[in-house]
Motif scaffolding. Structure first.
Motif, PDB file in Angstrom:
ATOM      1  N   VAL A 149      -5.777   1.277   4.198  1.00 16.25           N
ATOM      2  CA  VAL A 149      -4.997   0.057   4.395  1.00 16.25           C
ATOM      3  C   VAL A 149      -3.907   0.286   5.438  1.00 16.25           C
ATOM      4  CG1 VAL A 149      -3.351  -1.542   3.322  1.00 16.25           C
ATOM      5  CG2 VAL A 149      -5.451  -0.934   2.122  1.00 16.25           C
ATOM      6  N   VAL A 150      -3.220   1.418   5.351  1.00 12.98           N
ATOM      7  CA  VAL A 150      -2.096   1.654   6.268  1.00 12.98           C
ATOM      8  C   VAL A 150      -2.530   2.328   7.567  1.00 12.98           C
ATOM      9  CG1 VAL A 150      -0.371   1.724   4.434  1.00 12.98           C
ATOM     10  CG2 VAL A 150      -1.447   3.847   5.176  1.00 12.98           C
ATOM     11  N   ALA A 176       0.834  -1.205   0.000  1.00 17.76           N
ATOM     12  CA  ALA A 176       0.000   0.000   0.000  1.00 17.76           C
ATOM     13  C   ALA A 176       0.867   1.253   0.000  1.00 17.76           C
ATOM     14  CB  ALA A 176      -0.939  -0.002   1.203  1.00 17.76           C
ATOM     15  N   SER A 177       1.950   1.241   0.753  1.00 25.98           N
ATOM     16  CA  SER A 177       2.847   2.402   0.792  1.00 25.98           C
ATOM     17  C   SER A 177       3.451   2.681  -0.578  1.00 25.98           C
ATOM     18  CB  SER A 177       3.955   2.181   1.823  1.00 25.98           C
ATOM     19  OG  SER A 177       3.406   2.068   3.116  1.00 25.98           O
ATOM     20  N   LEU A 178       3.866   1.627  -1.261  1.00 24.16           N
ATOM     21  CA  LEU A 178       4.417   1.803  -2.615  1.00 24.16           C
ATOM     22  C   LEU A 178       3.360   2.341  -3.574  1.00 24.16           C
ATOM     23  CD1 LEU A 178       6.573  -1.437  -2.932  1.00 24.16           C
ATOM     24  CD2 LEU A 178       7.405   0.910  -2.813  1.00 24.16           C
ATOM     25  N   LEU A 179       2.143   1.837  -3.459  1.00 23.82           N
ATOM     26  CA  LEU A 179       1.073   2.297  -4.344  1.00 23.82           C
ATOM     27  C   LEU A 179       0.653   3.727  -4.030  1.00 23.82           C
ATOM     28  CD1 LEU A 179      -1.051  -0.948  -4.636  1.00 23.82           C
ATOM     29  CD2 LEU A 179       0.259   0.180  -6.442  1.00 23.82           C
ATOM     30  N   ILE A 180       0.727   4.131  -2.763  1.00 20.96           N
ATOM     31  CA  ILE A 180       0.438   5.527  -2.413  1.00 20.96           C
ATOM     32  C   ILE A 180       1.455   6.433  -3.092  1.00 20.96           C
ATOM     33  CG2 ILE A 180       0.485   7.220  -0.528  1.00 20.96           C
ATOM     34  CD1 ILE A 180      -0.756   5.028   1.272  1.00 20.96           C
ATOM     35  N   ALA A 181       2.723   6.040  -3.071  1.00 20.18           N
ATOM     36  CA  ALA A 181       3.768   6.837  -3.729  1.00 20.18           C
ATOM     37  C   ALA A 181       3.529   6.906  -5.238  1.00 20.18           C
ATOM     38  CB  ALA A 181       5.138   6.259  -3.425  1.00 20.18           C
ATOM     39  N   PHE A 182       3.182   5.768  -5.845  1.00 24.72           N
ATOM     40  CA  PHE A 182       2.893   5.737  -7.285  1.00 24.72           C
ATOM     41  C   PHE A 182       1.705   6.637  -7.605  1.00 24.72           C
ATOM     42  CE2 PHE A 182       0.288   3.932 -10.698  1.00 24.72           C
ATOM     43  CZ  PHE A 182       1.177   4.006 -11.759  1.00 24.72           C
ATOM     44  N   ASP A 183       0.641   6.486  -6.822  1.00 30.85           N
ATOM     45  CA  ASP A 183      -0.567   7.272  -7.016  1.00 30.85           C
ATOM     46  C   ASP A 183      -0.251   8.766  -6.922  1.00 30.85           C
ATOM     47  OD1 ASP A 183      -3.643   7.905  -5.549  1.00 30.85           O
ATOM     48  OD2 ASP A 183      -3.487   6.642  -7.327  1.00 30.85           O
ATOM     49  N   GLY A 184       0.524   9.138  -5.922  1.00 29.06           N
ATOM     50  CA  GLY A 184       0.909  10.542  -5.742  1.00 29.06           C
ATOM     51  C   GLY A 184       1.738  11.066  -6.894  1.00 29.06           C
ATOM     52  N   ALA A 185       2.644  10.237  -7.397  1.00 26.75           N
ATOM     53  CA  ALA A 185       3.486  10.661  -8.523  1.00 26.75           C
ATOM     54  C   ALA A 185       2.639  10.890  -9.773  1.00 26.75           C
ATOM     55  CB  ALA A 185       4.566   9.618  -8.790  1.00 26.75           C
ATOM     56  N   VAL A 186       1.685  10.006 -10.026  1.00 30.56           N
ATOM     57  CA  VAL A 186       0.810  10.173 -11.193  1.00 30.56           C
ATOM     58  C   VAL A 186      -0.036  11.431 -11.033  1.00 30.56           C
ATOM     59  CG1 VAL A 186      -1.086   9.167 -12.523  1.00 30.56           C
ATOM     60  CG2 VAL A 186       0.786   7.711 -11.750  1.00 30.56           C
ATOM     61  N   LEU A 187      -0.577  11.646  -9.838  1.00 31.79           N
ATOM     62  CA  LEU A 187      -1.379  12.852  -9.601  1.00 31.79           C
ATOM     63  C   LEU A 187      -0.529  14.117  -9.756  1.00 31.79           C
ATOM     64  CD1 LEU A 187      -3.624  11.698  -6.623  1.00 31.79           C
ATOM     65  CD2 LEU A 187      -4.391  12.360  -8.908  1.00 31.79           C
ATOM     66  N   ALA A 188       0.705  14.077  -9.291  1.00 33.13           N
ATOM     67  CA  ALA A 188       1.597  15.229  -9.447  1.00 33.13           C
ATOM     68  C   ALA A 188       1.882  15.491 -10.924  1.00 33.13           C
ATOM     69  CB  ALA A 188       2.896  15.002  -8.684  1.00 33.13           C
ATOM     70  N   GLY A 189       2.097  14.420 -11.675  1.00 26.40           N
ATOM     71  CA  GLY A 189       2.302  14.569 -13.118  1.00 26.40           C
ATOM     72  C   GLY A 189       1.089  15.158 -13.814  1.00 26.40           C
ATOM     73  N   LEU A 190      -0.079  14.744 -13.392  1.00 30.47           N
ATOM     74  CA  LEU A 190      -1.315  15.271 -13.982  1.00 30.47           C
ATOM     75  C   LEU A 190      -1.524  16.735 -13.609  1.00 30.47           C
ATOM     76  CD1 LEU A 190      -3.727  12.248 -13.506  1.00 30.47           C
ATOM     77  CD2 LEU A 190      -2.686  13.061 -15.626  1.00 30.47           C
ATOM     78  N   TYR A 245      -6.369  -6.581   2.701  1.00 27.82           N
ATOM     79  CA  TYR A 245      -6.208  -7.149   1.362  1.00 27.82           C
ATOM     80  C   TYR A 245      -7.352  -6.745   0.438  1.00 27.82           C
ATOM     81  CZ  TYR A 245      -2.016  -9.998   1.748  1.00 27.82           C
ATOM     82  OH  TYR A 245      -0.722 -10.406   1.848  1.00 27.82           O
ATOM     83  N   LYS A 246      -8.579  -6.721   0.966  1.00 27.13           N
ATOM     84  CA  LYS A 246      -9.721  -6.319   0.137  1.00 27.13           C
ATOM     85  C   LYS A 246      -9.586  -4.862  -0.296  1.00 27.13           C
ATOM     86  CE  LYS A 246     -13.154  -9.582   1.909  1.00 27.13           C
ATOM     87  NZ  LYS A 246     -14.391  -9.730   2.693  1.00 27.13           N
ATOM     88  N   CYS A 247      -9.204  -3.980   0.626  1.00 25.58           N
ATOM     89  CA  CYS A 247      -9.003  -2.564   0.268  1.00 25.58           C
ATOM     90  C   CYS A 247      -7.869  -2.416  -0.739  1.00 25.58           C
ATOM     91  CB  CYS A 247      -8.690  -1.736   1.517  1.00 25.58           C
ATOM     92  SG  CYS A 247     -10.123  -1.233   2.456  1.00 25.58           S
ATOM     93  N   LEU A 248      -6.799  -3.161  -0.534  1.00 25.76           N
ATOM     94  CA  LEU A 248      -5.664  -3.099  -1.449  1.00 25.76           C
ATOM     95  C   LEU A 248      -6.077  -3.563  -2.844  1.00 25.76           C
ATOM     96  CD1 LEU A 248      -2.592  -2.567  -1.718  1.00 25.76           C
ATOM     97  CD2 LEU A 248      -2.244  -4.963  -1.133  1.00 25.76           C
TER      98      LEU A 248
END
Length: 164
Positions: free
Chosen positions: A86-87, A39-53, A137-140
């Motif tokens: 999740v976290v 979840a922590s890795l996906l939060i970072a990915f999600d944030g990077a995509v949002l920053a790019g957008l 796991y369900k939230c993830l």
């Protein structure tokens, strides 16, 4: 040396429930840790995509591309919320009373804590941690599905932007 592909059907003769409970506790704790790491890795990915957008917000894009991009941003925000859940520590709030572990111990008197330390709570611990792990796991899984949908929307937005 020969190897057999048939399953071993000999009965288990020495089953140690105490050992099994200890292993189950360790296994579920490891799964919770893995979920939190993912979840922590996906939060970072999600944030990077949002920053790019956010960097594209001032661009003059066709309305269809803006709509698809906006839907993607909303989906990424929803995924971020799920990942944060999740976290988020579960300390037994939301009208749920924790029946074991440090949230319970913090509420006990010295005498009650000593009594609790003399009890074997592994069965309750396995059940509680398994419920927590399943929820995580369900939230993830939902968050990953939403991120994939957002990426599809971003692809559509890019195609619409290029097509004009």
């Amino acid at each position: 040396m020969t190897f057999s592909t048939s399953p071993d059907t000999t009965p288990l003769t020495a089953c140690d429930p105490g050992k099994n409970l200890s292993e189950a506790c360790a296994d579920v704790e490891a799964k919770i840790s893995r979920t939190d790491s993912k979840a922590s890795l996906l939060i970072a990915f999600d944030g990077a995509v949002l920053a790019g957008l956010a960097g594209l917000a001032d661009k003059d894009l066709p309305l269809t591309a803006q709509v698809a991009g906006g839907a993607a941003v909303l989906a990424l925000a929803a995924a971020a919320v799920l990942l944060l859940l999740v976290v988020r520590p579960d300390l037994g709030g939301r009208r749920r009373t924790v029946q074991e572990g440090f949230p319970l111990w913090a509420r006990l008197t010295d005498e009650a804590l000593l009594a609790a330390m003399s009890e074997d709570t592994r069965l309750t611990r396995v059940r509680t941690l398994s419920t927590l792990a399943l929820t995580k796991y369900k939230c993830l899984a939902r968050a990953v599905d939403i991120i994939l949908a957002a990426l599809a929307l971003l692809l559509a937005a890019a195609v619409l932007a290029v097509a004009g």
